[in-house]
Design a protein around this motif. Structure first.
Motif, PDB file in Angstrom:
ATOM      1  N   ARG A  27       1.170  -1.311  -0.210  1.00  0.00           N
ATOM      2  CA  ARG A  27       0.459   0.024   0.104  1.00  0.00           C
ATOM      3  C   ARG A  27       0.764   0.735  -0.081  1.00  0.00           C
ATOM      4  O   ARG A  27       0.271   2.105  -0.583  1.00  0.00           O
ATOM      5  CB  ARG A  27      -0.990  -0.414   1.197  1.00  0.00           C
ATOM      6  CG  ARG A  27      -2.183  -0.816   0.877  1.00  0.00           C
ATOM      7  CD  ARG A  27      -2.934  -0.418   2.136  1.00  0.00           C
ATOM      8  NE  ARG A  27      -4.330  -1.844   2.345  1.00  0.00           N
ATOM      9  CZ  ARG A  27      -5.249  -1.719   1.495  1.00  0.00           C
ATOM     10  NH1 ARG A  27      -5.652  -1.182   1.005  1.00  0.00           N
ATOM     11  NH2 ARG A  27      -5.716  -2.767   1.464  1.00  0.00           N
ATOM     12  N   THR A  28       1.912   0.745   0.551  1.00  0.00           N
ATOM     13  CA  THR A  28       2.883   2.238   0.498  1.00  0.00           C
ATOM     14  C   THR A  28       3.189   2.929  -0.292  1.00  0.00           C
ATOM     15  O   THR A  28       3.564   4.174  -0.492  1.00  0.00           O
ATOM     16  CB  THR A  28       4.089   1.629   1.936  1.00  0.00           C
ATOM     17  OG1 THR A  28       4.829   0.455   1.595  1.00  0.00           O
ATOM     18  CG2 THR A  28       3.843   1.682   3.264  1.00  0.00           C
ATOM     19  N   LEU A  29       3.388   1.384  -1.642  1.00  0.00           N
ATOM     20  CA  LEU A  29       3.957   1.898  -2.958  1.00  0.00           C
ATOM     21  C   LEU A  29       2.640   2.331  -4.032  1.00  0.00           C
ATOM     22  O   LEU A  29       3.313   2.659  -4.777  1.00  0.00           O
ATOM     23  CB  LEU A  29       4.954   1.434  -3.658  1.00  0.00           C
ATOM     24  CG  LEU A  29       6.020   1.411  -2.699  1.00  0.00           C
ATOM     25  CD1 LEU A  29       7.315  -0.181  -2.629  1.00  0.00           C
ATOM     26  CD2 LEU A  29       7.172   2.143  -2.764  1.00  0.00           C
ATOM     27  N   ARG A  30       1.775   2.032  -3.780  1.00  0.00           N
ATOM     28  CA  ARG A  30       0.635   1.848  -4.861  1.00  0.00           C
ATOM     29  C   ARG A  30       0.294   3.026  -5.752  1.00  0.00           C
ATOM     30  O   ARG A  30       0.704   3.352  -6.728  1.00  0.00           O
ATOM     31  CB  ARG A  30      -0.349   1.445  -4.210  1.00  0.00           C
ATOM     32  CG  ARG A  30      -0.737   0.080  -4.337  1.00  0.00           C
ATOM     33  CD  ARG A  30      -1.846  -0.692  -4.133  1.00  0.00           C
ATOM     34  NE  ARG A  30      -1.284  -1.966  -3.338  1.00  0.00           N
ATOM     35  CZ  ARG A  30      -2.363  -2.510  -2.368  1.00  0.00           C
ATOM     36  NH1 ARG A  30      -3.482  -2.176  -2.080  1.00  0.00           N
ATOM     37  NH2 ARG A  30      -2.297  -3.619  -1.910  1.00  0.00           N
ATOM     38  N   SER A  31       0.246   4.685  -4.774  1.00  0.00           N
ATOM     39  CA  SER A  31       0.040   5.719  -5.597  1.00  0.00           C
ATOM     40  C   SER A  31       1.331   6.107  -6.769  1.00  0.00           C
ATOM     41  O   SER A  31       1.509   6.740  -7.284  1.00  0.00           O
ATOM     42  CB  SER A  31      -0.141   6.679  -4.399  1.00  0.00           C
ATOM     43  OG  SER A  31       0.737   7.037  -3.386  1.00  0.00           O
ATOM     44  N   LYS A  32       2.730   5.857  -6.018  1.00  0.00           N
ATOM     45  CA  LYS A  32       3.837   6.150  -6.968  1.00  0.00           C
ATOM     46  C   LYS A  32       3.812   5.376  -7.527  1.00  0.00           C
ATOM     47  O   LYS A  32       5.117   5.794  -8.273  1.00  0.00           O
ATOM     48  CB  LYS A  32       5.383   5.859  -4.811  1.00  0.00           C
ATOM     49  CG  LYS A  32       4.710   6.985  -4.279  1.00  0.00           C
ATOM     50  CD  LYS A  32       5.788   6.470  -3.203  1.00  0.00           C
ATOM     51  CE  LYS A  32       5.759   7.477  -2.131  1.00  0.00           C
ATOM     52  NZ  LYS A  32       5.408   6.325  -1.304  1.00  0.00           N
ATOM     53  N   LEU A  33       4.239   4.131  -7.470  1.00  0.00           N
ATOM     54  CA  LEU A  33       3.931   3.176  -8.440  1.00  0.00           C
ATOM     55  C   LEU A  33       2.724   3.367  -9.806  1.00  0.00           C
ATOM     56  O   LEU A  33       3.432   3.422 -11.305  1.00  0.00           O
ATOM     57  CB  LEU A  33       4.267   1.323  -8.100  1.00  0.00           C
ATOM     58  CG  LEU A  33       4.939   1.339  -7.895  1.00  0.00           C
ATOM     59  CD1 LEU A  33       4.673   0.087  -6.292  1.00  0.00           C
ATOM     60  CD2 LEU A  33       6.339   0.745  -8.365  1.00  0.00           C
ATOM     61  N   SER A  34       2.038   3.707  -9.238  1.00  0.00           N
ATOM     62  CA  SER A  34       0.508   4.121 -10.372  1.00  0.00           C
ATOM     63  C   SER A  34       0.922   5.735 -11.180  1.00  0.00           C
ATOM     64  O   SER A  34       0.307   6.310 -12.039  1.00  0.00           O
ATOM     65  CB  SER A  34      -0.396   3.265 -10.041  1.00  0.00           C
ATOM     66  OG  SER A  34      -0.885   4.321  -9.343  1.00  0.00           O
ATOM     67  N   ASP A  35       1.146   6.031 -10.611  1.00  0.00           N
ATOM     68  CA  ASP A  35       1.648   7.975 -10.474  1.00  0.00           C
ATOM     69  C   ASP A  35       2.263   7.626 -12.247  1.00  0.00           C
ATOM     70  O   ASP A  35       3.128   7.400 -12.533  1.00  0.00           O
ATOM     71  CB  ASP A  35       2.600   8.724  -9.786  1.00  0.00           C
ATOM     72  CG  ASP A  35       2.113  10.435  -9.889  1.00  0.00           C
ATOM     73  OD1 ASP A  35       1.830  10.935 -10.935  1.00  0.00           O
ATOM     74  OD2 ASP A  35       3.139  11.024  -8.944  1.00  0.00           O
ATOM     75  N   ARG A  36       1.807   8.884 -13.799  1.00  0.00           N
ATOM     76  CA  ARG A  36       2.269   8.699 -14.550  1.00  0.00           C
ATOM     77  C   ARG A  36       2.374   9.877 -14.577  1.00  0.00           C
ATOM     78  O   ARG A  36       3.122  10.500 -15.417  1.00  0.00           O
ATOM     79  CB  ARG A  36       0.943   8.568 -15.634  1.00  0.00           C
ATOM     80  CG  ARG A  36      -0.050   7.386 -15.145  1.00  0.00           C
ATOM     81  CD  ARG A  36      -0.921   7.140 -16.396  1.00  0.00           C
ATOM     82  NE  ARG A  36      -0.475   7.920 -18.259  1.00  0.00           N
ATOM     83  CZ  ARG A  36       0.030   6.875 -18.695  1.00  0.00           C
ATOM     84  NH1 ARG A  36       0.906   5.952 -18.268  1.00  0.00           N
ATOM     85  NH2 ARG A  36       0.438   7.398 -19.500  1.00  0.00           N
ATOM     86  N   GLY A  37       3.013  10.701 -14.166  1.00  0.00           N
ATOM     87  CA  GLY A  37       3.957  11.980 -13.214  1.00  0.00           C
ATOM     88  C   GLY A  37       5.151  11.788 -13.276  1.00  0.00           C
ATOM     89  O   GLY A  37       6.008  10.924 -13.165  1.00  0.00           O
ATOM     90  N   SER A  38       6.031  12.597 -13.456  1.00  0.00           N
ATOM     91  CA  SER A  38       7.252  12.483 -13.441  1.00  0.00           C
ATOM     92  C   SER A  38       7.620  12.521 -12.023  1.00  0.00           C
ATOM     93  O   SER A  38       7.646  13.400 -10.559  1.00  0.00           O
ATOM     94  CB  SER A  38       7.756  14.297 -13.719  1.00  0.00           C
ATOM     95  OG  SER A  38       9.448  14.620 -13.613  1.00  0.00           O
ATOM     96  N   LEU A  39       8.182  11.201 -11.539  1.00  0.00           N
ATOM     97  CA  LEU A  39       9.576  10.945 -10.292  1.00  0.00           C
ATOM     98  C   LEU A  39      10.442  11.826  -9.738  1.00  0.00           C
ATOM     99  O   LEU A  39      10.237  11.883  -8.917  1.00  0.00           O
ATOM    100  CB  LEU A  39      10.402   9.763 -10.182  1.00  0.00           C
ATOM    101  CG  LEU A  39      10.072   9.191  -9.391  1.00  0.00           C
ATOM    102  CD1 LEU A  39       8.864   9.061  -7.755  1.00  0.00           C
ATOM    103  CD2 LEU A  39      10.535   7.340  -9.091  1.00  0.00           C
ATOM    104  N   THR A  40      11.297  12.268 -11.289  1.00  0.00           N
ATOM    105  CA  THR A  40      12.153  13.721 -11.456  1.00  0.00           C
ATOM    106  C   THR A  40      11.368  14.582 -10.029  1.00  0.00           C
ATOM    107  O   THR A  40      12.216  14.831  -9.095  1.00  0.00           O
ATOM    108  CB  THR A  40      12.858  13.290 -12.189  1.00  0.00           C
ATOM    109  OG1 THR A  40      13.067  12.841 -12.366  1.00  0.00           O
ATOM    110  CG2 THR A  40      14.154  14.932 -11.719  1.00  0.00           C
ATOM    111  N   GLN A  41      10.022  14.949 -10.804  1.00  0.00           N
ATOM    112  CA  GLN A  41       9.523  16.263 -10.403  1.00  0.00           C
ATOM    113  C   GLN A  41       9.057  16.535  -8.744  1.00  0.00           C
ATOM    114  O   GLN A  41       8.886  16.567  -7.688  1.00  0.00           O
ATOM    115  CB  GLN A  41       8.613  16.540 -10.714  1.00  0.00           C
ATOM    116  CG  GLN A  41       9.108  17.434 -12.085  1.00  0.00           C
ATOM    117  CD  GLN A  41       7.731  17.679 -12.874  1.00  0.00           C
ATOM    118  OE1 GLN A  41       6.707  17.849 -12.946  1.00  0.00           O
ATOM    119  NE2 GLN A  41       8.380  18.133 -14.562  1.00  0.00           N
ATOM    120  N   ARG A  42       8.628  14.903  -8.072  1.00  0.00           N
ATOM    121  CA  ARG A  42       8.117  14.389  -7.050  1.00  0.00           C
ATOM    122  C   ARG A  42       9.700  14.609  -5.665  1.00  0.00           C
ATOM    123  O   ARG A  42       9.088  15.051  -5.286  1.00  0.00           O
ATOM    124  CB  ARG A  42       7.364  13.273  -7.341  1.00  0.00           C
ATOM    125  CG  ARG A  42       6.815  12.754  -5.935  1.00  0.00           C
ATOM    126  CD  ARG A  42       6.253  11.491  -6.377  1.00  0.00           C
ATOM    127  NE  ARG A  42       5.385  10.965  -4.902  1.00  0.00           N
ATOM    128  CZ  ARG A  42       4.341  10.509  -4.998  1.00  0.00           C
ATOM    129  NH1 ARG A  42       3.781   9.530  -6.238  1.00  0.00           N
ATOM    130  NH2 ARG A  42       3.576  10.330  -4.150  1.00  0.00           N
TER     131      ARG A  42
END
Length: 187
Positions: A27-42
């Motif tokens: 659960r702690t990773l689900r939103s991060k894995l499925s986020d289609r935005g830029s991981l760099t910006q995050r």
């Protein structure tokens, strides 16, 4: 617009353990894995000291599942780049990109000169680049990207989660895989 030497890319049926949804991830990773935005910006927004550490770059042979995702013959060579994305002085993500040699011409040719600059900035600021489907996978010691990430980041976890996407520019593909390191859970 010039004709591409690559077949038209579509979202390839998932194989080799890659999934279309994060429902099996913690659960702690689900939103991060499925986020289609830029991981760099995050990561930049969360860590004022964000930086990219270049690990390797050059002509290489893609992994079997990467060749399949890029519609390359198994023995093909490609340009590869491995980096660590760091925040708070901790390696958060192992990023691995694969660019078919035929894609080195044209719009993607600057990729080879990125050095310690984040690829994510280039991908998400150019409106001509489009992202195809996002896929996810739990990696363990059997997968070459797990072994590469572990070698460079030195973690002891038995498995890590990764996401990958194909980005297209003028019909030329670039595959980007982001391996979420154990420290990333703390974000």
């Amino acid at each position: 617009m010039t004709a591409s030497r690559h077949p038209p890319l579509r979202h390839t049926p998932l194989r080799h353990g890659w999934l279309a949804h994060a429902f099996r991830a913690p659960r702690t990773l689900r939103s991060k894995l499925s986020d289609r935005g830029s991981l760099t910006q995050r990561l930049q927004a969360q860590h004022a000291d964000f930086k990219v550490q270049l690990l390797t770059r050059g002509i290489t042979r893609p992994n079997r599942d990467e060749s399949q995702a890029l519609h390359l013959r198994p023995a093909s060579r490609a340009y590869g780049r491995d980096v660590l994305l760091l925040g708070g002085g901790i390696a958060r993500v192992f990023a691995h990109s694969v660019l078919p040699r035929a894609s080195l011409r044209g719009g993607w040719n600057g990729i080879t000169r990125l050095g310690n600059k984040p690829l994510g900035e280039a991908l998400f600021t150019n409106p001509r680049i489009r992202r195809l489907g996002l896929s996810l996978r739990r990696l363990d010691a059997r997968h070459p990207l797990y072994r590469a990430a572990r070698r460079h980041a030195g973690f002891t976890a038995r498995h890590v989660w990764a996401r990958r996407s194909v980005f297209c520019l003028n019909g030329h593909p670039l595959l980007v895989t982001e391996v979420f390191l154990p420290a990333h859970d703390a974000l």
